[in-house]
Design an enzyme around this catalytic site. Structure first.
Site, PDB file in Angstrom:
ATOM      1  N   ASP A   1       0.820  -1.212   0.000  1.00  0.00           N
ATOM      2  CA  ASP A   1       0.000   0.000   0.000  1.00  0.00           C
ATOM      3  C   ASP A   1       0.846   1.250   0.000  1.00  0.00           C
ATOM      4  O   ASP A   1       0.369   2.334  -0.329  1.00  0.00           O
ATOM      5  CB  ASP A   1      -0.835   0.072   1.293  1.00  0.00           C
ATOM      6  CG  ASP A   1      -1.886  -1.000   1.353  1.00  0.00           C
ATOM      7  OD1 ASP A   1      -2.481  -1.298   0.313  1.00  0.00           O
ATOM      8  OD2 ASP A   1      -2.115  -1.531   2.460  1.00  0.00           O
TER       9      ASP A   1
HETATM   10  C1  BGC Z   1      -1.676   2.011   5.492  1.00  0.00           C
HETATM   11  C2  BGC Z   1      -0.835   0.779   5.329  1.00  0.00           C
HETATM   12  C3  BGC Z   1      -1.657  -0.419   5.666  1.00  0.00           C
HETATM   13  C4  BGC Z   1      -2.956  -0.393   4.930  1.00  0.00           C
HETATM   14  C5  BGC Z   1      -3.843  -1.469   5.408  1.00  0.00           C
HETATM   15  C6  BGC Z   1      -2.873   1.919   4.633  1.00  0.00           C
HETATM   16  O1  BGC Z   1      -3.621   3.077   4.715  1.00  0.00           O
HETATM   17  O2  BGC Z   1      -0.947   3.120   5.174  1.00  0.00           O
HETATM   18  O3  BGC Z   1       0.261   0.825   6.175  1.00  0.00           O
HETATM   19  O4  BGC Z   1      -0.963  -1.596   5.403  1.00  0.00           O
HETATM   20  O5  BGC Z   1      -3.637   0.828   5.053  1.00  0.00           O
HETATM   21  O6  BGC Z   1      -3.990  -1.463   6.782  1.00  0.00           O
HETATM   22  C1  NOJ Z   2      -2.856  -4.385   4.283  1.00  0.00           C
HETATM   23  C2  NOJ Z   2      -3.781  -4.281   3.124  1.00  0.00           C
HETATM   24  O1  NOJ Z   2      -5.072  -4.721   3.504  1.00  0.00           O
HETATM   25  C3  NOJ Z   2      -3.267  -5.110   1.967  1.00  0.00           C
HETATM   26  O2  NOJ Z   2      -4.113  -4.938   0.865  1.00  0.00           O
HETATM   27  C4  NOJ Z   2      -1.851  -4.738   1.636  1.00  0.00           C
HETATM   28  O3  NOJ Z   2      -1.399  -5.611   0.616  1.00  0.00           O
HETATM   29  C5  NOJ Z   2      -0.954  -4.814   2.848  1.00  0.00           C
HETATM   30  N1  NOJ Z   2      -1.512  -4.021   3.910  1.00  0.00           N
HETATM   31  C6  NOJ Z   2       0.470  -4.364   2.553  1.00  0.00           C
HETATM   32  O4  NOJ Z   2       0.559  -3.011   2.361  1.00  0.00           O
END
Ligand code: BGC
Ligand code: NOJ
Length: 826
Positions: free
Chosen positions: A484
């Site tokens: 993400d």
């Molecule tokens: C955060 C990431 C996270 C994702 C899912 C995003 O908004 O920045 O760190 O992995 O959401 O929780």
């Molecule tokens: C959590 C998110 O739900 C997922 O879609 C993503 O791949 C991981 N964070 C890694 O950023």
């Protein structure tokens, strides 16, 4: 240090002190009604959608952290306590919390009075049953007062915690006999109400929070409880609650059992009221109450729940030399996979339930973990997800579970999304042998007038990658690519802009994202998943199309080797300036975990030894005592060209945290490469049952995975490197559950559903003598014994099925019966 123990026979984790290093929770419910419950009875419940139909209130990020829940207060001649210790926190003579499969039992004892509460949501039932068993274990009679407590949420959880000018004036309740009804907005636009009942007479009640608690008191010292008497208050605006009050006397040795029910009811519009047009029509609530109004009925409900879990967990079970592996595979990892099926990423103690809908990539990956347990519901889920795909193969990144529609606010262009669907559909077919899913007509963007077959959806998914390549013939990185926080078209310098949805105007003009930035992760995911698509086409006799797709995979492998092998590992990306990310040449973030595992499993550059070099580099640069960090060295500055990743202090989340999700990909890759010892080493560093011993460091539940564990750099930002190294975060709702289930069951233990049948190809620690597994698969049951006389990690030399030797290591398919399979490694 441990805070409890596993009771494997009962499939429970038994917590022996209320002072766990973080609230340790469980989930109740599997269909419509769900509850979160911590080891001190904190948490809340909701119906289907944690945001839009929240039934009880919970305040996140509270002080102390876990405040608010369903509480029972006992006033025993001025000594006030809760069976779950909190919120009063009077020291108990004994305390125990048993989190089991869909139920939780909390027992406290004080001054010879024992109170044991069993919480569960029965099958096909929209309510939480709470059975309270009170026993006088002393030698003299005891008189005391019992108060129940629940705080209603005004239905929409987001609105409930922001719109106070209105919400402080809308609350409404009704009380009849021993039932308290919550009916805010029921007279007007809502056709649902909630209730809290007890199967006995009561001596009073409270429904107004301030009357019960007192404006200057808290959950820890409610005024009514201190005073030893309910006030029979009526909520009218302000904050409605539900509290029953009962005076109880128990002779020595006597037990009293009460059944409380926190339920939810929906009514047809023309049947909402009694004849007066005002009073709630309670028929449905009373039917629900009737269903569990005796201890016998409660026992039957619990037995039914247990039978449902026996069935789900009976499909795969193993007996290995390591009891921690057994309890992960047989119980807790499978349980967590079912919870991620039910909840996706919506409601946990780290997900507020008002944020995200269902993720396209997340939900597809979750399928991998539970498809063997509930193939029919997996099929339905896959079709729901596929229905939000766009005609060009792109996808909405998220969709809303209630409407099942793609979420336009988040949009699409997450480059990896379509590929995960090839994986989930393949996993479904491999498990069930049901090829008809490919003929299913599935809409694009929920528009049935442009529906095409699921096979065609796979086709557009595959070619969405092929049609969006950058200068090196590698997939464009777009807005984010599993990670993400790698947002190569973002370049955000304004606070508040979402890294995932903001696009720098420069790239917007080019169509929404950089046409230079390329993702090596997506490239390797493509070469790993693509062969499934090819196998499907071949099975259907579409050989020309299969050859064409295979040629794309081959070309991609070539390009990865040519432009993205950095000598000892694979690059992570090319950024929008065309510079390498995740290279020896970089100052920070020289190596990333994500592309490596899939590259190894795609055998990219295997003939040149790229696979082993890569795996060794991971061991050398990413391996730590608590798992593999995502990247190394961590970022210590803000790199505007990378997006969100460097906004985290080093060691946390995507900036060199230990992301347990992609640790699994390396476990798979090590097993694939035949290095079962290494695979198992990595597996056991992060598997919760193995972290139990260090719960004081790990902090989150020792029975489920969290998304992240603090990396070796945690604390470095404040000159205290290693400070939170090993500390778990974001437990429960994570793709980690599915991928580690795949890693242990399919790659290490090697029980792999394949298109043609069940394949057995273990890659285990050499010291193991073998193991046993029982697997139901396409109507038959296989009792599998693996022998490892030569103490190798991998390599099936012989397999017999029902005593007869068969060629290879795929069990010939049977449609029924029980079959003995003996596999020898050597
Ligand atoms: C955060 C990431 C996270 C994702 C899912 C995003 O908004 O920045 O760190 O992995 O959401 O929780
Ligand atoms: C959590 C998110 O739900 C997922 O879609 C993503 O791949 C991981 N964070 C890694 O950023």
């Amino acid at each position: 240090m441990k805070f409890g123990y596993f009771d494997d026979a009962k499939r429970e984790y038994v917590i022996t002190t209320p002072r766990t290093p973080y609230p340790w929770i469980n989930y109740l419910g599997t269909q419509g009604f769900f509850s979160l419950i911590s080891n001190t009875a904190g948490g809340y419940c909701f119906y289907k959608d944690a945001r839009l139909r929240r039934i009880t209130r919970y305040r996140y990020n509270n002080v102390p952290i876990d405040m608010g829940g369903r509480y029972f207060y006992i006033n025993d001649n001025g000594t006030i306590w809760n069976p779950g210790w909190s919120p009063v926190k009077t020291e108990l003579d004994s305390y125990e919390c048993r989190h089991g499969m869909g139920y939780t039992i909390i027992t406290g004892k004080k001054d010879s009075l024992k109170a044991s509460v069993t919480f569960f949501v029965p099958q096909n039932y929209n309510g939480e049953v709470q059975q309270v068993v009170l026993t006088n274990e002393g030698t003299s009679s005891k008189s005391f007062k019992l108060f129940s407590f629940a705080e209603w949420c005004l239905w929409d959880a987001q609105d409930d915690c922001t719109n106070f000018q209105r919400n402080f004036s809308t609350g409404r309740v009704e009380v009849k006999d021993s039932v308290i009804y919550h009916k805010t907005e029921y007279r007007d636009r809502r056709n649902h109400y909630a209730f809290y009942s007890v199967n006995d007479t009561i001596d009073g009640y409270d429904t107004d929070r301030d009357s019960f608690i007192g404006l200057y008191n808290g959950f820890n010292n409610p005024e009514a409880v201190l005073n030893g008497k309910a006030t029979n208050s009526f909520a009218d605006g302000w904050s409605p609650i539900a509290s029953h009050y009962k005076e109880i006397t128990l002779a020595p040795g006597e037990t009293k059992t009460l059944v409380f029910i926190l339920g939810y009811v929906e009514m047809p519009v023309d049947e909402k009221f009694e004849a007066d047009g005002k009073t709630i029509n309670k028929v449905k609530a009373l039917e629900m109450i009737e269903k569990y109004n005796t201890p016998e009925k409660v026992q039957a409900g619990l037995a039914e729940l247990k039978a449902a879990w026996d069935k789900l967990l009976g499909i795969l079970s193993v007996e290995t030399p390591n009891d921690k592996v057994d309890r992960m595979v047989n119980i807790w990892n499978q349980y967590q996979c079912m919870v991620t099926f039910n909840l996706s990423r919506s409601a946990s103690y780290f997900e507020s339930g008002i944020g995200r809908g269902m993720g396209f990539r997340d939900s597809n990956q979750d399928i991998l973990g539970f498809v063997h347990q509930i193939p029919d519901r997996a099929r339905e889920r896959i079709i729901d997800i596929a229905s939000t795909q766009l005609q060009d193969g792109g996808c909405y990144h998220q969709y809303q579970p209630l409407t099942k529609k793609g979420n336009a606010d988040i949009g699409g262009d997450f480059s990896d999304d379509p590929l995960w669907m090839i994986l989930s559909v393949s996993a479904y077919i491999k498990e069930t042998g049901d090829w008809t899913i490919l003929d299913e007509m599935v809409p694009y963007d929920n528009d049935m007038s442009v529906a095409e077959t699921m096979l065609k959806h796979l086709d557009v998914s595959f070619y969405h990658i092929v049609n969006n390549l950058g200068p090196h013939g590698l997939p464009l990185a777009m807005r984010a690519d599993w990670n993400d926080c790698i947002n190569l078209s973002c370049y955000s310098d304004t606070p508040g802009e979402s890294f995932q949805t903001y696009t720098n105007p420069k790239f917007k003009a080019e169509g929404g994202y950089s046409k230079i930035a390329e993702s090596i992760f997506v490239a390797t995911l493509f070469t790993y998943t693509g062969p499934n698509y090819v196998a499907i086409l071949k099975h259907l006799g579409k050989n020309a199309e299969a050859a064409k797709a295979q040629a794309e995979i081959d070309k991609m492998k070539e390009n990865v080797m040519k432009y993205a092998f950095d000598g000892d590992w694979f690059l992570r990306a090319y950024d929008a300036t065309g510079a390498k990310m995740g290279s020896k040449e970089c100052e920070e973030g020289k190596i990333f975990i994500e592309p490596q595992g899939f590259a190894v499993m795609s055998e990219i550059g295997k003939d040149q030894g790229a696979d082993i070099k890569t795996l060794n580099s991971i061991d050398k640069y990413l391996n730590t005592k608590f798992g593999l960090v995502l990247n190394n060295p961590c970022f210590t500055k803000y790199y505007i060209q990378y997006g969100e990743i460097s906004t985290y202090p080093g060691g946390y989340k995507e900036n060199a945290g230990i992301f347990t999700h992609n640790n699994a990909w390396i476990i798979c890759a090590e097993a694939y490469a035949g290095r079962g010892d290494k695979a198992f080493e990595y597996y056991s560093k992060i598997a919760p049952a193995f972290t139990e011993e260090t719960s004081d460091i790990h902090k989150t539940e020792p029975y489920v995975y969290g998304q992240m564990i603090g990396g070796k750099d945690a604390g470095s930002d404040v000159g205290q490197t290693g400070k939170n190294f090993g500390q778990g975060k974001n437990s429960w709702l994570t793709g980690t559950a599915a991928w580690n289930m795949v890693a242990i069951s399919q790659y290490i233990l090697g029980i792999q559903p394949d298109f043609d049948g069940l394949k057995v190809d273990p890659s285990i620690p050499a010291e193991w003598n073998g193991f046993k597994a029982s697997r139901q698969f396409r109507g038959a049951t296989y009792n599998i014994t693996i022998n490892n006389p030569k103490h190798v990690c991998k390599g099936v030399v012989n397999m017999t099925v029902d005593g007869k030797t068969v060629m290879g290591n795929v069990i010939p398919p049977f449609e029924n019966g029980t079959h003995d399979v003996v596999v020898t490694l050597g």
